[in-house]
Write a protein that holds these residues in place. Structure first.
Motif, PDB file in Angstrom:
ATOM      1  N   TYR A   1      -4.098  -2.625  -6.886  1.00 41.25           N
ATOM      2  CA  TYR A   1      -4.980  -1.654  -7.529  1.00 41.25           C
ATOM      3  C   TYR A   1      -4.332  -0.282  -7.385  1.00 41.25           C
ATOM      4  O   TYR A   1      -3.978   0.132  -6.278  1.00 41.25           O
ATOM      5  N   VAL A   2      -4.178   0.404  -8.516  1.00 44.42           N
ATOM      6  CA  VAL A   2      -3.379   1.618  -8.599  1.00 44.42           C
ATOM      7  C   VAL A   2      -4.259   2.838  -8.855  1.00 44.42           C
ATOM      8  O   VAL A   2      -5.102   2.827  -9.753  1.00 44.42           O
ATOM      9  N   ALA A   3      -4.034   3.892  -8.064  1.00 43.94           N
ATOM     10  CA  ALA A   3      -4.619   5.205  -8.332  1.00 43.94           C
ATOM     11  C   ALA A   3      -3.670   5.901  -9.297  1.00 43.94           C
ATOM     12  O   ALA A   3      -2.480   6.037  -9.027  1.00 43.94           O
ATOM     13  N   VAL A   4      -4.181   6.323 -10.442  1.00 40.05           N
ATOM     14  CA  VAL A   4      -3.358   6.826 -11.543  1.00 40.05           C
ATOM     15  C   VAL A   4      -3.167   8.337 -11.461  1.00 40.05           C
ATOM     16  O   VAL A   4      -4.110   9.083 -11.207  1.00 40.05           O
ATOM     17  N   GLU A   5      -1.908   8.762 -11.698  1.00 43.34           N
ATOM     18  CA  GLU A   5      -1.590  10.196 -11.789  1.00 43.34           C
ATOM     19  C   GLU A   5      -2.200  10.747 -13.082  1.00 43.34           C
ATOM     20  O   GLU A   5      -2.238  10.057 -14.106  1.00 43.34           O
ATOM     21  N   PRO A   6      -2.647  12.008 -13.089  1.00 44.58           N
ATOM     22  CA  PRO A   6      -3.290  12.588 -14.268  1.00 44.58           C
ATOM     23  C   PRO A   6      -2.389  12.657 -15.510  1.00 44.58           C
ATOM     24  O   PRO A   6      -2.874  12.604 -16.623  1.00 44.58           O
ATOM     25  N   ASP A   7      -1.058  12.755 -15.329  1.00 49.32           N
ATOM     26  CA  ASP A   7      -0.162  12.924 -16.479  1.00 49.32           C
ATOM     27  C   ASP A   7       0.518  11.621 -16.895  1.00 49.32           C
ATOM     28  O   ASP A   7       1.543  11.634 -17.562  1.00 49.32           O
ATOM     29  N   ALA A   8      -0.051  10.495 -16.556  1.00 45.11           N
ATOM     30  CA  ALA A   8       0.568   9.200 -16.848  1.00 45.11           C
ATOM     31  C   ALA A   8      -0.010   8.556 -18.106  1.00 45.11           C
ATOM     32  O   ALA A   8      -0.019   7.349 -18.236  1.00 45.11           O
ATOM     33  N   ASP A   9      -0.467   9.349 -19.051  1.00 45.16           N
ATOM     34  CA  ASP A   9      -1.198   8.842 -20.213  1.00 45.16           C
ATOM     35  C   ASP A   9      -0.458   7.800 -21.030  1.00 45.16           C
ATOM     36  O   ASP A   9      -1.027   6.783 -21.402  1.00 45.16           O
TER      37      ASP A   9
ATOM     38  N   LEU B   1       0.823  -1.211   0.000  1.00 44.84           N
ATOM     39  CA  LEU B   1       0.000   0.000   0.000  1.00 44.84           C
ATOM     40  C   LEU B   1       0.854   1.258   0.000  1.00 44.84           C
ATOM     41  O   LEU B   1       1.877   1.327   0.685  1.00 44.84           O
ATOM     42  N   ASP B   2       0.433   2.231  -0.791  1.00 42.56           N
ATOM     43  CA  ASP B   2       1.061   3.555  -0.907  1.00 42.56           C
ATOM     44  C   ASP B   2       2.413   3.554  -1.620  1.00 42.56           C
ATOM     45  O   ASP B   2       3.049   4.599  -1.703  1.00 42.56           O
ATOM     46  N   LYS B   3       2.849   2.420  -2.140  1.00 45.69           N
ATOM     47  CA  LYS B   3       4.103   2.414  -2.915  1.00 45.69           C
ATOM     48  C   LYS B   3       3.865   3.106  -4.247  1.00 45.69           C
ATOM     49  O   LYS B   3       2.797   2.993  -4.847  1.00 45.69           O
ATOM     50  N   ARG B   4       4.882   3.825  -4.704  1.00 46.00           N
ATOM     51  CA  ARG B   4       4.818   4.466  -6.016  1.00 46.00           C
ATOM     52  C   ARG B   4       4.895   3.395  -7.095  1.00 46.00           C
ATOM     53  O   ARG B   4       5.652   2.437  -6.969  1.00 46.00           O
ATOM     54  N   VAL B   5       4.118   3.567  -8.153  1.00 44.39           N
ATOM     55  CA  VAL B   5       4.163   2.674  -9.313  1.00 44.39           C
ATOM     56  C   VAL B   5       4.832   3.461 -10.429  1.00 44.39           C
ATOM     57  O   VAL B   5       4.358   4.526 -10.823  1.00 44.39           O
ATOM     58  N   VAL B   6       5.966   2.924 -10.923  1.00 48.34           N
ATOM     59  CA  VAL B   6       6.818   3.659 -11.859  1.00 48.34           C
ATOM     60  C   VAL B   6       6.991   2.851 -13.139  1.00 48.34           C
ATOM     61  O   VAL B   6       7.296   1.654 -13.090  1.00 48.34           O
ATOM     62  N   ALA B   7       6.827   3.512 -14.280  1.00 46.68           N
ATOM     63  CA  ALA B   7       7.050   2.870 -15.573  1.00 46.68           C
ATOM     64  C   ALA B   7       8.540   2.628 -15.776  1.00 46.68           C
ATOM     65  O   ALA B   7       9.383   3.219 -15.096  1.00 46.68           O
ATOM     66  N   GLN B   8       8.873   1.788 -16.731  1.00 45.16           N
ATOM     67  CA  GLN B   8      10.271   1.484 -17.042  1.00 45.16           C
ATOM     68  C   GLN B   8      11.051   2.750 -17.369  1.00 45.16           C
ATOM     69  O   GLN B   8      12.229   2.874 -17.037  1.00 45.16           O
ATOM     70  N   SER B   9      10.385   3.724 -17.961  1.00 48.50           N
ATOM     71  CA  SER B   9      11.032   4.987 -18.330  1.00 48.50           C
ATOM     72  C   SER B   9      11.314   5.885 -17.130  1.00 48.50           C
ATOM     73  O   SER B   9      11.985   6.897 -17.261  1.00 48.50           O
ATOM     74  N   GLY B  10      10.762   5.535 -15.970  1.00 46.49           N
ATOM     75  CA  GLY B  10      10.946   6.357 -14.776  1.00 46.49           C
ATOM     76  C   GLY B  10       9.772   7.261 -14.477  1.00 46.49           C
ATOM     77  O   GLY B  10       9.730   7.912 -13.442  1.00 46.49           O
ATOM     78  N   VAL B  11       8.796   7.311 -15.380  1.00 45.00           N
ATOM     79  CA  VAL B  11       7.611   8.135 -15.175  1.00 45.00           C
ATOM     80  C   VAL B  11       6.734   7.498 -14.104  1.00 45.00           C
ATOM     81  O   VAL B  11       6.438   6.305 -14.161  1.00 45.00           O
ATOM     82  N   GLU B  12       6.333   8.306 -13.134  1.00 44.37           N
ATOM     83  CA  GLU B  12       5.458   7.799 -12.082  1.00 44.37           C
ATOM     84  C   GLU B  12       4.033   7.695 -12.620  1.00 44.37           C
ATOM     85  O   GLU B  12       3.475   8.663 -13.136  1.00 44.37           O
ATOM     86  N   ILE B  13       3.458   6.508 -12.497  1.00 41.55           N
ATOM     87  CA  ILE B  13       2.104   6.258 -12.982  1.00 41.55           C
ATOM     88  C   ILE B  13       1.085   6.572 -11.900  1.00 41.55           C
ATOM     89  O   ILE B  13       0.013   7.078 -12.161  1.00 41.55           O
TER      90      ILE B  13
END
Length: 77
Positions: A33-41, A9-21
């Protein structure tokens, strides 16, 4: 198949590129289950979540998880 616990819980989910999802908002029946950042398109579209971004949380399939650390969950995409 992974069996995640509330330790994730509460861990950051990060794409391979380093972008936080987003972050892990819920663990249900061993699944993340992940709450998505608005700029993670871009990363969200690779996870098949595009078109569903209005949901509060999204199921993160284990096949996308590359590495889990104390603070982050890094993805293969």
């Amino acid at each position: 198949m992974a069996d995640y616990s509330d330790d994730q819980l509460d861990k950051r989910v990060v794409a391979q590129s380093g972008v936080e999802i987003g972050f892990v908002e819920e663990v249900r029946d061993g699944d993340l289950y992940v709450a998505v950042e608005p700029d993670a398109d871009d990363a969200v579209s690779q996870l098949g979540w595009d078109g569903m971004v209005n949901q509060d949380v999204h199921h993160l399939e284990d096949r996308y998880v590359s590495n889990v650390t104390d603070a982050t969950i890094r993805l293969r995409v």
